[in-house]
Scaffold this motif. Structure first.
Motif, PDB file in Angstrom:
ATOM      1  N   UNK A 105      -0.565 -12.049   7.794  1.00 35.40           N
ATOM      2  CA  UNK A 105       0.198 -10.837   8.075  1.00 35.40           C
ATOM      3  C   UNK A 105       0.494 -10.123   6.758  1.00 35.40           C
ATOM      4  N   UNK A 106       0.104  -8.859   6.640  1.00 33.88           N
ATOM      5  CA  UNK A 106       0.349  -8.104   5.397  1.00 33.88           C
ATOM      6  C   UNK A 106       1.820  -7.817   5.230  1.00 33.88           C
ATOM      7  N   UNK A 107       2.192  -7.672   3.942  1.00 34.32           N
ATOM      8  CA  UNK A 107       3.582  -7.310   3.653  1.00 34.32           C
ATOM      9  C   UNK A 107       3.818  -5.861   4.005  1.00 34.32           C
ATOM     10  N   UNK A 108       2.889  -5.012   3.519  1.00 34.78           N
ATOM     11  CA  UNK A 108       2.931  -3.603   3.909  1.00 34.78           C
ATOM     12  C   UNK A 108       2.143  -3.468   5.194  1.00 34.78           C
ATOM     13  N   UNK A 109       2.199  -2.311   5.883  1.00 33.11           N
ATOM     14  CA  UNK A 109       1.454  -2.174   7.156  1.00 33.11           C
ATOM     15  C   UNK A 109      -0.048  -2.224   6.968  1.00 33.11           C
ATOM     16  N   UNK A 110      -0.498  -2.345   5.710  1.00 32.42           N
ATOM     17  CA  UNK A 110      -1.954  -2.457   5.477  1.00 32.42           C
ATOM     18  C   UNK A 110      -2.146  -3.502   4.378  1.00 32.42           C
ATOM     19  N   UNK A 111      -3.360  -4.079   4.274  1.00 35.91           N
ATOM     20  CA  UNK A 111      -3.576  -5.119   3.247  1.00 35.91           C
ATOM     21  C   UNK A 111      -3.374  -4.531   1.854  1.00 35.91           C
ATOM     22  N   UNK A 112      -2.718  -5.234   0.944  1.00 36.56           N
ATOM     23  CA  UNK A 112      -2.467  -4.697  -0.377  1.00 36.56           C
ATOM     24  C   UNK A 112      -2.410  -5.806  -1.416  1.00 36.56           C
ATOM     25  N   UNK A 113      -2.254  -5.380  -2.693  1.00 35.01           N
ATOM     26  CA  UNK A 113      -2.154  -6.300  -3.812  1.00 35.01           C
ATOM     27  C   UNK A 113      -0.979  -7.260  -3.617  1.00 35.01           C
ATOM     28  N   UNK A 114       0.057  -6.783  -2.929  1.00 34.34           N
ATOM     29  CA  UNK A 114       1.237  -7.631  -2.705  1.00 34.34           C
ATOM     30  C   UNK A 114       0.888  -8.894  -1.926  1.00 34.34           C
ATOM     31  N   UNK A 115      -0.105  -8.798  -1.032  1.00 33.95           N
ATOM     32  CA  UNK A 115      -0.520  -9.981  -0.279  1.00 33.95           C
ATOM     33  C   UNK A 115      -1.091 -11.030  -1.211  1.00 33.95           C
ATOM     34  N   UNK A 116      -1.899 -10.554  -2.220  1.00 32.44           N
ATOM     35  CA  UNK A 116      -2.452 -11.477  -3.219  1.00 32.44           C
ATOM     36  C   UNK A 116      -1.327 -12.149  -3.971  1.00 32.44           C
ATOM     37  N   UNK A 117      -0.311 -11.340  -4.367  1.00 27.79           N
ATOM     38  CA  UNK A 117       0.810 -11.904  -5.113  1.00 27.79           C
ATOM     39  C   UNK A 117       1.490 -12.976  -4.279  1.00 27.79           C
TER      40      UNK A 117
END
Lengths: 630, 411
Positions: free
Chosen positions: A1-13
């Motif tokens: 599940x992404x942190x933002x409503x779309x996949x982002x660098x934050x998911x990697x973090x």
């Protein structure tokens, strides 16, 4: 599940932790930018280590990237040294880009119009920070580029690199040489000063000699019978658009051919008749990354550094007075790389030597690879072609020398001498007469007669005697008349010569010695000569220098002094008009009622004819701010 | 090829840093270099200007710029550069006159208070007023002394400039030079309008602009002003049909402007000038009202001529007729207006014999024809073709008399 409503660098973090995500992000970006090399690969390459992973990541930028796909991924060690290329091809390419960059910067301040162009030059020099440096670099780069490209051609000839399979490469290279020459030549006109106008006028006038369409070609090039607004615009467009476009096209073809056939090896490194440039043994391979790349970047820095140093301390692009089609300067020449044509023109017919000869020469060069089809590139086997090459170099040098203004162009000695002393700054040279420091231009009349004395006479004695002589024989009066004719105020004409103030004005002394020296070099053309320099105060901070040459007139035929059997010059004798009398002693009148006169020789006390005295003068003004002497 | 990658990288970095340091060093010094270039360029501009001046201008304006008598005005000239030789004195007089006016007002106020019958001052106040008025009188005397001294100094300076005045400095100065003190204002107006060349011609810009404009456009009609000149001041710029480029015009201007000595001009400089510039147009001076036009009453005009002893000059009349008023553009071959040639003969033998001109003299007929052109039109020519304002606007008495004198020579 992404942190933002779309996949982002934050998911990697979230998944890997902040540090790891950042490093991986950077690594990924570097790999994309270099088209295949990640941070570790770059680090290894720059350290000079071998690549730690397979397949070799240093080859992928050549395979996948746009910029490096034009460059070979490895070179033969035998072509990476100074010999055999002398880096001339690389330098040629360097100057293409160097000239483009400096040229674009100069374009910012330039308008191709005769009313504005020269003013723009002054603006670049007076009101654009780094403007002078930029102009010097562009100009010096242009001169270097012509030289480098020509040397590149000679090198190719000498190592026989034009031979099969590189015939077409040679041909495109020759085109590039011609384009480079015209690029430099078209840029010559743009400053719109006397130097450029007249050099280009001479160059362009060769086009006139083309048979049948000469006038049309000339008109097409200049846009009018004389160089003017249209001509300047055309040269500008040639310089910034047409010729660079052609240059880049053939530059692309040329380099493509070079890569396709490989850099030709030194002749002794391969068997006769073989071309092994494309088959590089593993142990001879020098990879572009990192070796050639760092090498080229280093040379980029070194070359630019050298040019910068030259332009700061040793070279400044010339800028003479505003172009003036009405005033032809003495000793005008074409740019140095076209001097050979100007020299050839002195050999005879304008068409044969100005058009046919250069065309045949270029045509022969273009056909060279097809004429010289011997397989061997070894020096020992190519004595004939190497001799031709040396003859070509010698002939070009000799013709260029003949192209100089001083060769086989007859100017009268007095004009030549005064010009030599007073010419305006050009090509880093200036007439020595302009280099007298302002405070050493002490008002007065000085004569080279001061150096003609006998043993034991002081300068003051000689000048006193000379004043007596010139007052008695009317030569001083002749000089005064000449000066007045040249619009020197009668109030300011000195009444007599004075000795040169050697202590206060050593440079003035030296200039007068030089003047005397020049005059003594023309004993037949200028017999019994003396020179004079009359310095007057014209305005606050402004001096006027009148240069005078006075001599006995001699018979000149076809530019040469006519000599008698003993080798002495034949004089022109002074005459005076006397009335004609008829047999009865009455004066004779012509139809208009005027008394008829006839010329009669003037005789001296012993009854010998007196040579006519001739005088020549030229003057210049010098302002203390002009700084010719800096 | 340098063997190790590190050495190459190091050399490259050193080179690039060196380039940046060098270019940075050049950049820091650019301001000074550019100033030096401008300085040098100005010097060379003056040199080229000197060359052009010697070959084109020196013939008329003199090798040293002193001008030539009735040929061309001097340019190496304090008046030209706005140096007023009596500026200090004129300013002192102006100040003193202003002070005098103020003191006069103060004095009048005190006098009014003293003599006020409705509200007479006390004895104490009267004494006080007396004292103050005496003090004011002393100041007035002081100011008058200052004026006398300045006038004397100015007279002395102008006296030493006598030769220069004869060469055209301060034209019309003679007409007011000896005026008494009541004419101080007139004298000051004269110097304010004539003290410098720019004031004299009413030029609102700076001197360089004036020089450049004159070089570009020349001086139309200057041939009439300078009879000894050979063609007058022509337009030199290619813009205006001449031969010089703008940069050459600027070079000459730079040379001319280099004669300026600022505040260091001397009396010798005034005396060295061969010829001073003339005021523009008809000789009237800006600031001094133009003379009245002749008017359109022939009888009054002729009466005035007799009274003021105005006599026409046929020579001046010829120039006025031909150029200033352009009469010959119509009066030339008899096509659109009667021919100039034979005018006087026709007037005497034909016009005056007609009944309506009974009692006319030829002179009166000519005056009337010029100032009242519609009064009579010769048969065969259209009426209303000749401008009706020569008398009411264009000509002053002298000019009209000159033109008439000229026409009386056309037999």
């Amino acid at each position: 599940m992404s942190i933002l409503p779309f996949p982002s660098f934050l998911d990697d973090v979230k998944e890997k932790g902040f540090k790891k995500a950042i490093f991986e992000g950077i690594d990924d970006s570097v790999e994309r930018l270099t088209a295949g090399m990640n941070v570790q690969d770059v680090r290894e390459a720059l350290r000079g280590d071998t690549a730690s992973r397979r397949p070799n990541p240093r080859l992928t930028p050549h395979a996948d990237g746009f910029w490096l796909h034009m460059r070979p991924s490895y070179f033969n060690r035998d072509v990476t040294g100074m010999y055999p290329s002398f880096r001339l091809g690389w330098l040629s390419s360097y100057f293409v880009f160097f000239e483009t960059i400096t040229g674009i910067l100069l374009m910012l301040w330039y308008t191709p119009s005769p009313e504005i162009a020269y003013g723009d030059m002054l603006t670049i020099l007076s009101n654009v920070p780094l403007g002078q440096l930029m102009r010097d670099m562009h100009r010096l780069g242009a001169e270097f580029m012509v030289a480098v490209v020509a040397l590149h051609m000679m090198r190719t000839w000498i190592t026989g690199s034009y031979k099969k399979p590189r015939q077409f490469t040679w041909f495109t290279g020759l085109l590039l040489l011609v384009i480079t020459g015209f690029l430099s030549f078209s840029g010559y006109l743009l400053p719109w000063d006397q130097l450029s106008l007249w050099a280009v006028t001479i160059g362009a006038s060769m086009a006139e000699a083309t048979p049948v369409v000469g006038d049309q070609v000339n008109l097409l090039l200049r846009g009018a019978p004389e160089l003017g607004a249209n001509g300047l615009l055309r040269f500008y467009l040639l310089h910034v658009l047409a010729l660079p476009a052609l240059l880049f096209v053939f530059f692309g073809v040329h380099y493509y051919k070079v890569i396709i056939h490989g850099y030709s090896l030194p002749p002794q490194k391969e068997n006769i008749g073989e071309d092994t440039a494309k088959r590089v043994p593993l142990d001879k391979r020098v990879y572009f990354i990192p070796d050639i790349l760092t090498n080229e970047l280093m040379w980029l820095g070194a070359t630019t550094f050298i040019i910068t140093v030259l332009c700061i301390w040793f070279y400044h692009a010339p800028l003479e007075n505003h172009a003036d089609p009405q005033v032809t300067p003495l000793g005008t020449t074409a740019p140095w790389y076209f001097l050979w044509i100007q020299g050839a023109l002195k050999l005879g017919d304008k068409f044969i030597w100005g058009v046919a000869f250069p065309s045949v020469a270029l045509g022969a060069l273009a056909m060279l690879p097809y004429l010289d089809v011997t397989p061997s590139r070894r020096f020992a086997h190519r004595r004939f072609m190497l001799t031709i090459a040396m003859l070509l170099v010698s002939a070009t040098t000799i013709l260029s020398y003949m192209g100089l203004a001083k060769f086989a162009v007859k100017t009268s000695a007095e004009t030549e001498i005064v010009h030599e002393l007073t010419f305006e700054p050009a090509h880093s040279k200036v007439g020595i007469g302009r280099t007298i420091p302002f405070d050493q231009m002490i008002a007065g009349a000085y004569s080279t007669a001061q150096f003609h004395g006998h043993e034991g006479l002081t300068a003051a004695d000689i000048i006193t005697e000379f004043n007596g002589e010139t007052a008695a024989n009317g030569q001083y009066e002749q000089m005064v008349d000449e000066l007045k004719f040249q619009k020197l105020s009668a109030n300011q004409v000195p009444v007599r010569f004075r000795t040169i103030p050697e202590m206060e004005a050593p440079v003035l002394m030296r200039v007068m010695e030089e003047f005397n020296h020049h005059l003594e070099e023309a004993p037949t053309e200028l017999p019994n000569v003396w020179g004079a320099l009359v310095i007057t105060d014209n305005q606050r901070g402004l001096k006027r220098l009148d240069w005078i040459v006075s001599w006995d007139s001699v018979v000149i035929e076809g530019g040469d002094v006519k000599l008698d059997d003993e080798g002495n010059p034949l004089f022109v004798y002074a005459t005076k008009d006397v009335p004609v009398f008829d047999d009865e002693g009455d004066p004779v009148f012509d139809d208009m009622g005027e008394a008829l006169t006839e010329a009669e020789l003037v005789l001296d006390a012993e009854g010998n004819p007196v040579p006519a005295r001739r005088i020549f003068s030229d003057h210049l003004f010098i302002h203390e701010a002009s700084a010719y002497f800096d | 090829m340098i063997k190790s990658v590190e050495s190459r990288i190091l050399t490259g970095i050193v080179m690039f840093v060196a380039i940046m340091i060098l270019v940075g060093w050049v950049a820091i010094n650019e301001e000074a270099r550019m100033q030096a270039f401008v300085y040098q360029h100005t010097g060379r501009s003056i040199e080229r200007g000197a060359e052009l001046y010697a070959s084109l201008c020196a013939e008329c304006h003199g090798e040293e710029g002193y001008g030539a008598l009735l040929r061309a005005p001097g340019l190496n000239n304090p008046h030209f550069f706005g140096y007023d030789p009596v500026g200090e004195q004129t300013a002192a007089i102006t100040n003193a006159n202003r002070t005098l006016v103020r003191l006069g007002d103060d004095s009048d106020d005190l006098l009014a208070e003293l003599t006020d019958a409705a509200n007479p001052p006390s004895d104490e106040r009267q004494n006080q007023i007396q004292t103050e008025m005496e003090a004011i009188q002393t100041q007035i005397d002081n100011q008058k002394n200052i004026i006398d001294e300045a006038v004397a100094a100015r007279q002395a300076i102008l006296g030493s400039l006598r030769t220069a005045v004869e060469k055209g400095l301060f034209p019309l100065w003679d007409t007011i030079e000896d005026s008494d003190r009541t004419a101080f204002n007139e004298i000051e107006v004269f110097f304010n309008n004539n003290g410098t060349r720019l004031a004299q011609v009413g030029w609102a810009g700076d001197l360089r602009g004036y020089v450049i404009t004159t070089l570009i456009h020349g001086r139309p009609g200057s041939l009439n002003v300078w009879p000894n000149s050979d063609g007058g001041m022509v337009a030199w710029s290619q813009l205006a049909g001449g031969s010089l480029r703008q940069d050459q015009i600027e070079d000459i201007a730079a040379y001319i402007m280099n004669w300026d000595k600022g505040s260091n001009w001397t009396m010798e400089d005034y005396l060295a000038v061969e010829q001073y510039g003339k005021p523009l147009s008809d000789g009237s001076i800006p600031g001094v009202p133009r003379p009245d036009p002749a008017g359109d009453n022939p009888e009054m005009i002729l009466a005035r001529w007799a009274e003021e002893e105005i006599v026409g000059s046929a020579g001046n009349g010829a120039i006025l007729y031909d150029t200033r008023f352009g009469c010959t553009s119509c009066h030339r071959d008899g096509a659109s207006a009667p021919d100039t040639i034979g005018t006087w003969t026709r007037v005497l033998t034909e016009r005056l014999t007609e009944p309506q001109f009974a009692g006319y003299t030829g002179e009166r007929y000519l005056v009337e024809s010029i100032v009242l052109p519609a009064a009579y039109v010769v048969d065969g020519y259209s009426s209303g073709a000749m401008p009706p304002d020569f008398g009411t606007r264009q000509m002053i008495d002298q000019q009209l008399a000159d033109v008439v004198a000229f026409l009386m020579t056309q037999e």
